[in-house]
Design a protein around this motif. Sequence first.
Motif, short mmCIF file in Angstrom:
data_model
loop_
_atom_site.label_atom_id
_atom_site.label_comp_id
_atom_site.label_asym_id
_atom_site.label_seq_id
_atom_site.Cartn_x
_atom_site.Cartn_y
_atom_site.Cartn_z
N PHE A 63 4.45 15.71 1.23
CA PHE A 63 5.76 14.86 0.88
C PHE A 63 5.77 14.60 -0.81
O PHE A 63 6.72 15.18 -1.30
N LYS A 64 4.51 13.81 -0.93
CA LYS A 64 4.48 13.48 -2.38
C LYS A 64 4.34 14.47 -3.18
O LYS A 64 5.23 14.46 -4.43
N LYS A 68 -4.78 3.10 4.56
CA LYS A 68 -5.44 4.39 3.82
C LYS A 68 -5.04 4.52 2.73
O LYS A 68 -5.38 5.66 1.96
N VAL A 69 -4.07 3.53 2.09
CA VAL A 69 -3.49 4.07 0.68
C VAL A 69 -3.66 2.72 -0.03
O VAL A 69 -4.11 1.60 0.45
N ARG A 70 -3.50 2.82 -1.33
CA ARG A 70 -3.56 1.63 -2.22
C ARG A 70 -2.52 1.79 -3.16
O ARG A 70 -1.61 2.81 -3.23
N PRO A 74 -9.22 4.33 0.45
CA PRO A 74 -8.04 4.39 0.44
C PRO A 74 -7.33 4.99 -1.01
O PRO A 74 -8.06 4.36 -1.90
N PHE A 75 -6.45 5.72 -0.98
CA PHE A 75 -5.86 6.57 -2.14
C PHE A 75 -4.56 6.19 -2.64
O PHE A 75 -3.88 5.66 -1.85
N SER A 76 -4.38 6.42 -3.70
CA SER A 76 -2.94 6.01 -4.29
C SER A 76 -2.28 7.39 -4.52
O SER A 76 -2.77 8.24 -4.95
N PRO A 77 -1.12 7.69 -3.60
CA PRO A 77 -0.38 9.11 -3.49
C PRO A 77 -0.04 9.46 -4.97
O PRO A 77 -0.12 10.61 -5.23
N ARG A 78 0.26 8.37 -5.79
CA ARG A 78 0.80 9.02 -7.11
C ARG A 78 -0.26 9.26 -7.96
O ARG A 78 -0.21 10.30 -8.61
N GLU A 128 8.86 8.31 2.91
CA GLU A 128 9.46 8.20 1.70
C GLU A 128 9.00 7.00 1.07
O GLU A 128 8.61 6.82 -0.19
N ALA A 172 6.17 5.15 1.60
CA ALA A 172 4.83 5.31 1.28
C ALA A 172 4.50 6.06 0.10
O ALA A 172 3.44 5.98 -0.67
N ALA A 173 5.28 7.00 -0.22
CA ALA A 173 5.20 8.24 -1.31
C ALA A 173 5.77 7.33 -2.64
O ALA A 173 5.77 8.09 -3.43
N GLU A 174 6.57 6.05 -2.10
CA GLU A 174 7.10 5.46 -3.45
C GLU A 174 8.36 6.37 -4.01
O GLU A 174 8.52 6.51 -5.28
N ASP A 175 8.89 6.99 -3.06
CA ASP A 175 9.90 7.89 -3.46
C ASP A 175 11.32 7.43 -2.93
O ASP A 175 12.00 8.21 -2.27
N GLY A 202 0.99 1.29 -5.40
CA GLY A 202 2.45 0.89 -4.99
C GLY A 202 2.71 1.29 -3.60
O GLY A 202 3.56 0.62 -2.94
N ALA A 203 2.10 2.48 -3.08
CA ALA A 203 2.41 2.77 -1.69
C ALA A 203 1.90 1.61 -0.72
O ALA A 203 2.61 1.40 0.12
N LEU A 259 2.22 12.71 4.23
CA LEU A 259 2.48 11.86 3.20
C LEU A 259 2.08 12.90 2.02
O LEU A 259 2.80 12.65 0.92
#
Lengths: 124, 479, 363
Positions: free
Chosen positions: A19-20, C89-91, A105-109, C53, C55-58, C93-94, A16
């Motif tokens: 990819f990001k 594990k994410v927060r 938990p993290f935000s990929p953005r 894709e 999860a990456a908001e792409d 928009g994802a 993830l």
Amino acid sequence: MTAVLVVDDDPDIRDLVAFKLGQAGYEVETAADGASALAAVAASRPDVAVLDVTMPGMSGIDVCRTLRSDPATASVLVVMLTARAQEGDVEEGFGAGADDYVVKPFSPRELVSRVDALLARARR
Amino acid sequence: MKSVVLAVLNGTDWAMLVYFLAINSSYAGLILLAAHEFHRRAQTRSYAGHEDDLVNPFTPSVTVIMPAYNEEAGIVQAVKAMMSLRYPRLEVMVVVDGSKDNTLGVLQEAFDLVDVPMVVPTGIETRVPPKAVYAPGNGSPLVVVAKENSGRADSLNLGANLATMDLVCFVDADSILDSEALLNVVKPFVDDPERVVATGGVVRAANGCTIVDGRVVRVGMPQGWIARIQVVEYLRAFLLGRAGWSKLQSLLIISGAFGVFRRDVLIEVGGLDATCIGEDAELVVRVHRYMRENGRRYRIAFVSEPVSWTEVPASARVLARQRRRWARGLAEVLWRHRVMMLNPRYGRIGLFAFPWFLLFEFGAPFVEVLGTPIVLLGLVLNVVNLYFALLFVIAAFGYGFLLSLTSLAVEELSFHRYPDWHDLFTAVAAAFIENFWYRQLVGVWGLQGIWAALRGHEAVWGEMTRRGFTKEEPLEVTR
Amino acid sequence: MNVPLSVIFAAIAADAFLILACSALVVATRASRLKAERRTAARLGPLRPLLLEVAAEDDPEGESLRRLQGLGDEDWAALAPVAIGLVGKVRGGAKEALASLIDAHGSTGWAFRALFSRRASERARAAEMIGSLGHVELAPRLLPLLKDRRTDVRIVAARALGQLRSPAAASGLIEAAVGRHPVPRGIAAHALLRIGVPACPALTAALSSADWNLRSLAADVLGRIGALSSAGELGKLAGSDPVLAVRVSAVGALGRLGLPGWTGELVQAAGRQHEPQLREVAVEALGSVGTPEAAKALGLLMADPDLRLGARAAARLARLGPLGRAVLEQATAARKASSSEATRAATQARAALALAAIGRVAR
């Protein structure tokens, strides 16, 4: 092109993040553990390493310390990515020479913005 | 002569049959209990919550204590692997037990150790004081203690005195832990904090596995039948057998290669007994005894998921030494704590676990080894029908083989750690071959160990007046 | 020979039958497992990139999301564990994107029903999913599971409530920490800690509970949350609660709050007449408060005959900055053999300074 090395033993998180960052225009390489991370750094000298702290074999903290102790790799920017959020853990991460610390938990953005910001600061 | 043998055989053939049936069936019962438990745990594994335990500030902290004697070859790698286990608050302590090689030196070099004049708190009596205590120059949570050689138990006791965390985990310097192993083995302390005082983890054979950076990356069967048979034996006895005992709340043995104790309880009961050969089993029995004598509610649990991989003896010579020691240790533990035998005060430990160990662990070598010459003599004197004897042996071995196969089946259903088909067939073959010479050899070594225990009685009791080294005043310092 | 041959034959036959059955079981288990694994991997191959894709908001057009939302049951069964694993594990928009995918496959509806399932593993998985997806509105539905007869279910329910940070769950979590089927204390405490400040009213009320377990739990959590307004209550418990464990928790909490006004009480709790556990937390607490008065008290405690306590006091001083350093250095300057107390203090001080010099800080 700016190169980033993503190191995490969790394949989903690793892919993830890779990819990001790839979408954000970085050249991304991945590694699943500390030892192969060091090998990758030696081979391709990335500008930034995103390191998971709790990996089997060699922790992200160890990898970071090793990078810092070698003049050839001391300038690699390090972002720690980890579920450990206690004060002492953050202290330990920065103590080992990390440049930034992102908690799961993290935000990929947000992770991408932090890598961007880190590079911008380093280039100034 | 003939009539004597005849009389003995007449009395014993039923007895032998019943004995074999009882020992194997009780084992089968343990395996089934374990299988039930594994099935239940397999369902809960997906929501075990390790990530949560990792970030929970209320997860108990752990000091991992590794005694090291002549371990210069692997110690640095082992320490690094221990320090990178997935666990939130972890301290690694290496107690260098007066090594003749350069164990301390390689540690000093690898971790940039600095001598710190640490104060040794009082706690468990130890035979020798530390000569020096070191910590790494970069502040990472490692402690290295150097001392005169005084044995494994004494080293661990000293480590427990110096430990600063809530729990202590005993490992061997050559143990290789899976990265989740510590989280798993501490789980019972989290789930039942009021009662759990000790837990033990699974020990498996590292022989044949591919090891990179102090971590098992691929599990495989070893070369050589001695090691292969031990793989199956460890599965049957240490994984399933102990899981069964734990389910019955009567676990008597926690392997020294992977056990966790509450530090306060360990100190309260006086630590490991350095005069005992089977000090790991002795400690667990003593904890049971202490808790029951003091009317405390407690639990000692075995955890089947965490794995500590350890090199098992690949040669008969080394294996013989190990098994003599185990048998001797068991005999000494049973003798030392004989007051618990069949004593209702000690509940199921006294009424059930102790008699079982006496009859089937302690007694099996006698029956297996002494039974053989009697039968042979009977054959020679022609009072035993060869046909009958053969059938009897086939029936008994068949049951033994069946037990090993059942263990393999449970392993396959629950953990399936051996990925190759080839390994599976090798394991089945090992389980079969075990019956023909391995069992008998282990029986002989067991008898030798018990004999040594009997002969060594005087010496052991003689040593009991310990010359402990613990002083309240003046202050003990490491240099 | 007394044993009839027929008995032996029967035994051999039983052995043989069971051996064959067992062998067949082993082979069949492995074969079917490998097959299932291969099938899942084959299905997952093309789907996983799409999930990343999302999860990456792409996924600007939302095309990947729509495709994944329309997956058949078998494909979704292969992908679901990955999606559910990632969503926790994410927060940001994802998380929203993944949650909408999981919801589209009816998982929230399933979880809602499965909370009442007869199977413990389903109840637990349902609770976990509600927590990972962040369905705060379902928090009240999780409360009954805190009293479930299975420990694992109770634990998962408490953890999920912590993840949801639902203030309404606070008093339920506190009560669930005691009784015949309690939520393990550390798990309940962590969930309450995650809820944080909104849990404080319920926690403060629990400080006067009749059950000492609850008083102690509440004190532990309030200290870590940093609830300054509960200091008065905690101070009372620290000095006068009849149960040691509660006094220990209360003193620890006062330390975490770090209010200088309570130094006197902490010095009192570190006194020699008290139990070692209480003194130990009092030393930690004095270190966190860090007033000159506290530093002075720690300096005296370094000389304590309880060496573990003395070491702790010294380590705490080493963390106190110039104030603590001064006390430590003063102690090391003490003349050799002037008194056993001074020698002890000097040794402890030297040990603490040596550890501090290599950046090793007491935790």
